[in-house]
Design a protein around this motif. Structure first.
Motif, PDB file in Angstrom:
ATOM      1  N   HIS A 161       0.833  -1.207   0.000  1.00 39.73           N
ATOM      2  CA  HIS A 161       0.000   0.000   0.000  1.00 39.73           C
ATOM      3  C   HIS A 161       0.868   1.259   0.000  1.00 39.73           C
ATOM      4  O   HIS A 161       0.633   2.188  -0.754  1.00 39.73           O
ATOM      5  CB  HIS A 161      -0.938  -0.006   1.216  1.00 39.73           C
ATOM      6  CG  HIS A 161      -1.918   1.112   1.198  1.00 39.73           C
ATOM      7  ND1 HIS A 161      -2.978   1.150   0.308  1.00 39.73           N
ATOM      8  CD2 HIS A 161      -1.998   2.245   1.936  1.00 39.73           C
ATOM      9  CE1 HIS A 161      -3.680   2.254   0.513  1.00 39.73           C
ATOM     10  NE2 HIS A 161      -3.098   2.928   1.485  1.00 39.73           N
ATOM     11  N   GLY A 162       1.906   1.252   0.839  1.00 39.27           N
ATOM     12  CA  GLY A 162       2.739   2.443   0.977  1.00 39.27           C
ATOM     13  C   GLY A 162       3.577   2.769  -0.241  1.00 39.27           C
ATOM     14  O   GLY A 162       3.774   3.927  -0.575  1.00 39.27           O
ATOM     15  N   ASN A 163       4.101   1.747  -0.922  1.00 35.88           N
ATOM     16  CA  ASN A 163       4.966   2.039  -2.075  1.00 35.88           C
ATOM     17  C   ASN A 163       4.243   1.861  -3.406  1.00 35.88           C
ATOM     18  O   ASN A 163       4.868   1.854  -4.454  1.00 35.88           O
ATOM     19  CB  ASN A 163       6.240   1.182  -2.029  1.00 35.88           C
ATOM     20  CG  ASN A 163       6.003  -0.283  -2.369  1.00 35.88           C
ATOM     21  OD1 ASN A 163       4.912  -0.690  -2.772  1.00 35.88           O
ATOM     22  ND2 ASN A 163       7.026  -1.087  -2.184  1.00 35.88           N
ATOM     23  N   PHE A 164       2.940   1.760  -3.377  1.00 31.70           N
ATOM     24  CA  PHE A 164       2.145   1.482  -4.577  1.00 31.70           C
ATOM     25  C   PHE A 164       2.477   2.404  -5.748  1.00 31.70           C
ATOM     26  O   PHE A 164       2.705   1.931  -6.853  1.00 31.70           O
ATOM     27  CB  PHE A 164       0.651   1.562  -4.235  1.00 31.70           C
ATOM     28  CG  PHE A 164      -0.203   0.694  -5.108  1.00 31.70           C
ATOM     29  CD1 PHE A 164      -0.503  -0.601  -4.733  1.00 31.70           C
ATOM     30  CD2 PHE A 164      -0.695   1.159  -6.304  1.00 31.70           C
ATOM     31  CE1 PHE A 164      -1.292  -1.423  -5.532  1.00 31.70           C
ATOM     32  CE2 PHE A 164      -1.478   0.352  -7.115  1.00 31.70           C
ATOM     33  CZ  PHE A 164      -1.767  -0.951  -6.731  1.00 31.70           C
ATOM     34  N   PRO A 165       2.506   3.724  -5.559  1.00 30.10           N
ATOM     35  CA  PRO A 165       2.745   4.609  -6.716  1.00 30.10           C
ATOM     36  C   PRO A 165       4.155   4.521  -7.295  1.00 30.10           C
ATOM     37  O   PRO A 165       4.403   5.011  -8.384  1.00 30.10           O
ATOM     38  CB  PRO A 165       2.506   6.014  -6.154  1.00 30.10           C
ATOM     39  CG  PRO A 165       1.814   5.824  -4.860  1.00 30.10           C
ATOM     40  CD  PRO A 165       2.212   4.478  -4.357  1.00 30.10           C
ATOM     41  N   HIS A 166       5.092   3.907  -6.573  1.00 31.34           N
ATOM     42  CA  HIS A 166       6.493   3.925  -6.988  1.00 31.34           C
ATOM     43  C   HIS A 166       6.951   2.650  -7.685  1.00 31.34           C
ATOM     44  O   HIS A 166       8.050   2.618  -8.230  1.00 31.34           O
ATOM     45  CB  HIS A 166       7.394   4.170  -5.775  1.00 31.34           C
ATOM     46  CG  HIS A 166       7.001   5.383  -5.005  1.00 31.34           C
ATOM     47  ND1 HIS A 166       7.117   6.650  -5.520  1.00 31.34           N
ATOM     48  CD2 HIS A 166       6.452   5.521  -3.778  1.00 31.34           C
ATOM     49  CE1 HIS A 166       6.672   7.517  -4.629  1.00 31.34           C
ATOM     50  NE2 HIS A 166       6.260   6.862  -3.575  1.00 31.34           N
ATOM     51  N   GLN A 167       6.157   1.611  -7.659  1.00 33.06           N
ATOM     52  CA  GLN A 167       6.549   0.322  -8.212  1.00 33.06           C
ATOM     53  C   GLN A 167       6.472   0.323  -9.739  1.00 33.06           C
ATOM     54  O   GLN A 167       5.538   0.854 -10.326  1.00 33.06           O
ATOM     55  CB  GLN A 167       5.644  -0.784  -7.660  1.00 33.06           C
ATOM     56  CG  GLN A 167       5.910  -1.120  -6.221  1.00 33.06           C
ATOM     57  CD  GLN A 167       7.222  -1.864  -6.072  1.00 33.06           C
ATOM     58  OE1 GLN A 167       7.539  -2.772  -6.835  1.00 33.06           O
ATOM     59  NE2 GLN A 167       8.008  -1.471  -5.087  1.00 33.06           N
TER      60      GLN A 167
END
Length: 195
Positions: A161-167
């Motif tokens: 959830h926390g790194n979703f936009p960066h993957q």
């Protein structure tokens, strides 16, 4: 022209989405991509955030909402159907067990009657054409919590959830959705909500 607007999750500063914006800007160089307007902390901000966002939307805007920002993106799709061409929801808690909350929140924003909203099938058809949900297998939100019946959805394997936009997997999925939306030759037929 087309514009893309990120709507951040609660507590995430606009700079948190700068990397994703940069990746997408390199893939779609002719499109204006905006970071979230501000960090959202409290429910009292949501109404004014949506009003301010409305002033920035073009006639063919695409929203990318992360977490609770995904709920706001879905609400903006209802409030501004002539301006929102698509909304991509990143790990946004919208599924059946969350729908009562979503509808209550939406109703407060719209000042509408719950029974009338639930019975308005045309509104659901409109949302089904423009909402895209990306969910994670490894999130604090259960995967099924991010899926809505009738909404185009995809479950991603790597992001949390926390790194979703960066993957990379997330950026690839967003890119494919954007390509599909941008390739549509005609605007989505708009059905005005009758609330």
């Amino acid at each position: 022209g087309t514009s893309i607007h990120f709507i951040g999750g609660t507590g995430a500063p606009p700079s948190y989405y700068a990397g994703a914006r940069s990746e997408l800007q390199s893939r779609f160089p002719g499109i204006r991509i905006e970071l979230p307007l501000c960090t959202l902390w409290h429910a009292v901000q949501f109404r004014s955030y949506l009003r301010t966002l409305a002033l920035q939307l073009s006639d063919a805007s695409i929203l990318i909402g992360h977490s609770f920002g995904g709920i706001l993106a879905a609400i903006a799709s209802i409030l501004y159907p002539k301006r929102v061409r698509a909304a991509i929801l990143l790990d946004a808690p919208l599924n059946n067990e969350h729908l009562p909350f979503f509808h209550r929140f939406t109703l407060r924003m719209l000042g509408a009657d719950l029974d009338r909203l639930r019975k308005h099938e045309e509104l659901d058809q409109q949302l089904a054409r423009i909402l895209f949900s990306l969910a994670s297998r490894h999130s604090i939100i259960p995967t099924e919590g991010c899926l809505l019946p009738g909404i185009q959805s995809r479950i991603l394997e790597n992001p949390t959830h926390g790194n979703f936009p960066h993957q990379t997997e997330t950026i690839e999925a967003i890119g494919k959705i954007l390509e599909g939306v941008l390739m549509r030759t005609s605007r989505i037929e708009e059905i005005p909500p009758k609330l």
